[in-house]
Design a protein around this motif. Sequence first.
Motif, mmCIF file in Angstrom:
data_model
loop_
_atom_site.group_PDB
_atom_site.id
_atom_site.type_symbol
_atom_site.label_atom_id
_atom_site.label_comp_id
_atom_site.label_asym_id
_atom_site.label_seq_id
_atom_site.Cartn_x
_atom_site.Cartn_y
_atom_site.Cartn_z
ATOM 1 N N PRO A 34 1.085 2.401 10.126
ATOM 2 C CA PRO A 34 1.719 3.605 10.685
ATOM 3 C C PRO A 34 3.076 3.921 10.061
ATOM 4 N N HIS A 35 3.865 2.878 9.809
ATOM 5 C CA HIS A 35 5.191 3.108 9.258
ATOM 6 C C HIS A 35 5.107 3.717 7.858
ATOM 7 N N ALA A 36 4.253 3.119 7.009
ATOM 8 C CA ALA A 36 4.083 3.626 5.649
ATOM 9 C C ALA A 36 3.501 5.035 5.674
ATOM 10 N N ALA A 37 2.620 5.289 6.661
ATOM 11 C CA ALA A 37 2.018 6.613 6.787
ATOM 12 C C ALA A 37 3.097 7.662 7.049
ATOM 13 N N GLU A 38 4.028 7.329 7.956
ATOM 14 C CA GLU A 38 5.137 8.251 8.252
ATOM 15 C C GLU A 38 5.938 8.525 6.986
ATOM 16 N N ASN A 39 6.208 7.450 6.228
ATOM 17 C CA ASN A 39 6.996 7.593 5.003
ATOM 18 C C ASN A 39 6.349 8.541 4.012
ATOM 19 N N ILE A 40 5.040 8.359 3.834
ATOM 20 C CA ILE A 40 4.336 9.196 2.861
ATOM 21 C C ILE A 40 4.324 10.653 3.335
ATOM 22 N N GLY B 155 0.816 -1.213 0.000
ATOM 23 C CA GLY B 155 0.000 0.000 0.000
ATOM 24 C C GLY B 155 0.849 1.263 0.000
ATOM 25 N N GLY B 156 1.876 1.277 0.847
ATOM 26 C CA GLY B 156 2.727 2.451 0.927
ATOM 27 C C GLY B 156 3.487 2.695 -0.375
ATOM 28 N N GLN B 157 3.957 1.590 -0.980
ATOM 29 C CA GLN B 157 4.671 1.718 -2.259
ATOM 30 C C GLN B 157 3.732 2.217 -3.344
ATOM 31 N N GLN B 158 2.484 1.699 -3.329
ATOM 32 C CA GLN B 158 1.509 2.140 -4.323
ATOM 33 C C GLN B 158 1.246 3.638 -4.179
ATOM 34 N N GLN B 159 1.140 4.105 -2.932
ATOM 35 C CA GLN B 159 0.864 5.522 -2.731
ATOM 36 C C GLN B 159 2.042 6.359 -3.221
ATOM 37 N N ARG B 160 3.258 5.835 -3.085
ATOM 38 C CA ARG B 160 4.430 6.547 -3.620
ATOM 39 C C ARG B 160 4.332 6.652 -5.133
ATOM 40 N N VAL B 161 3.914 5.556 -5.778
ATOM 41 C CA VAL B 161 3.763 5.583 -7.237
ATOM 42 C C VAL B 161 2.692 6.605 -7.624
ATOM 43 N N ALA B 162 1.610 6.660 -6.818
ATOM 44 C CA ALA B 162 0.547 7.636 -7.101
ATOM 45 C C ALA B 162 1.096 9.056 -6.997
#
Lengths: 258, 291
Positions: free
Chosen positions: A187-193, A157-164
């Motif tokens: 939470p971790h991916a949220a921080e990254n985004i 999910g986090g990687q997909q949001q990065r692509v978006a």
Amino acid sequence: MDTTQLARPALSVKSLAKSFNQRRVLDDVDFTVNRGELVVFLGANGSGKSTTLKCVAGLATPDSGSIELDGIHLADLHGRDLARARSRAAMVFQKIHLVPRRTALYNVCAGALARVTGLASFSPAFFSRELREEAMACLDRVGMADRALDKVGRLSGGQQQRVAVARALCQRASVLLADEPVSALDPHAAENIMELLATLAHDENLAVATVLHQPELAQRYADRAIGLLHGRIAFNGPVQNLGDDFLDVLYSPERIAA
Amino acid sequence: MSLHTRTRIKEQAVESTSQMIAGKTAPALPRDPHKAARRTLWITAVAVIAVLHLLAIAGTDFDPALLVDGWRGMARFISDAFPPDLSWDKVILPGLEATLVTLWIGLLGTTFSIPTALVLAVLACRTTTPHPLAYQAARSILSFFRAVPDIVFALIFVTAVGLGPFAGVLALICHNTGVMGKLWAESLEETDQGPQEALSTTGASRVQQLTHGALPLVIPQFVGLLLYRFDVNVRSSLVLGLVGAGGIGLLINQAIKSFQFDTMLTHIIIVLILIIVVDQASGFIRRKLAV
């Protein structure tokens, strides 16, 4: 870029109003977002945060009010001109909205469709080399260059949001709108985004406006917060001034509405 | 606190909870105000369906006794068909050649209807249509092509292009456009509109939103439906052969008319094999696509 353009806000919204079935969703909403700034929209469900962004992106039609992108009034434009002017604002969604069966690279290329003509309008097989190189650069900016040829459906999910986000960059927008970009992420991916959005604002000079449901993320990453309550702006200022008392008011509208 | 007092406190607690439950009497079963109306509706529905069946039985001369009495005719027919005529030159080879024609009719009837079905599906889908009028028009055209049976189209085209497989291909293109267009429109309507919406915010044109947002999502479903239609169309082209549109259907018809039931049986066996092969192959590919 001359200094007048830098001084002017990238996004300027004035007296925006919108009703659904005679219920006021937005009432006299005024705000600006400058380049180099990360602005976060806070508010309870139904307070009008998403609708505000949707009005800017053209996914909802306001009843009245003006929207200015890079100094261009959207109300004066129609058809393709309007679509082109609007493409100065890119949108990132909670549900990501990429095509899972296509590669990250092709999904990012699709952000540039407004500039694409001919056969490439019909199939990604005809995307030009320049476009693919630009998309690759966008993927690099979000740290996804090594997954360019992976199908999006295989990414997290986090990687997909990065692509978006990379797709939004490939659109060459100056304003990046994000509608709850981290609500579906861990939470971790949220921080990254959030880190990525802050970097794009501070280092790449984009105007970033994001709807968030996590005030603590807002306080850590955003420069300014706009609090919406029943479709009206109840707070607009630096996140440091956003006290816990005020957040309580923002998220319990029933109590004060009564 | 002594053990005694503790037990008493416990007892009190238990008492008070049970009192709470007892104090709140269970609600009485609600009386359903529509019960009588619903019962009348059911009885009427059953009665109407029963009457319709009685009318249908009378209208079709449905009479099992007749079938029992006529078993001798059927037995003669079947015994005439056995053993099937397996002479290679006269029966099997022409049968195989005609089966190939049947397969070709089904193939072209399916693939040549892709462009028309695709355009009409996009127009007849609420989420992709450019205008409500285009939507209504496309829906009407699809209904028309669906409502006219392929065999009627075949009879019409025979008058234009003469007897033969070409008329069959044209007939299948028409009917299949109607059916596949409708199936595709429905699958397009059910798909996630998110990517399409996201592309609209990038300034992409309607066609671009469709080709880069909506269509890539439904390609597996579209191909699955295409294979299903191929399967059906091969079977339809058998029947089209009966009205002169070539293929193995024509041979079966000729064999029956000249009382060569053993030849007919051979052809039917060939058809059976063809149908099973096509069915298995399209099922296999569809399963592969679903993964």
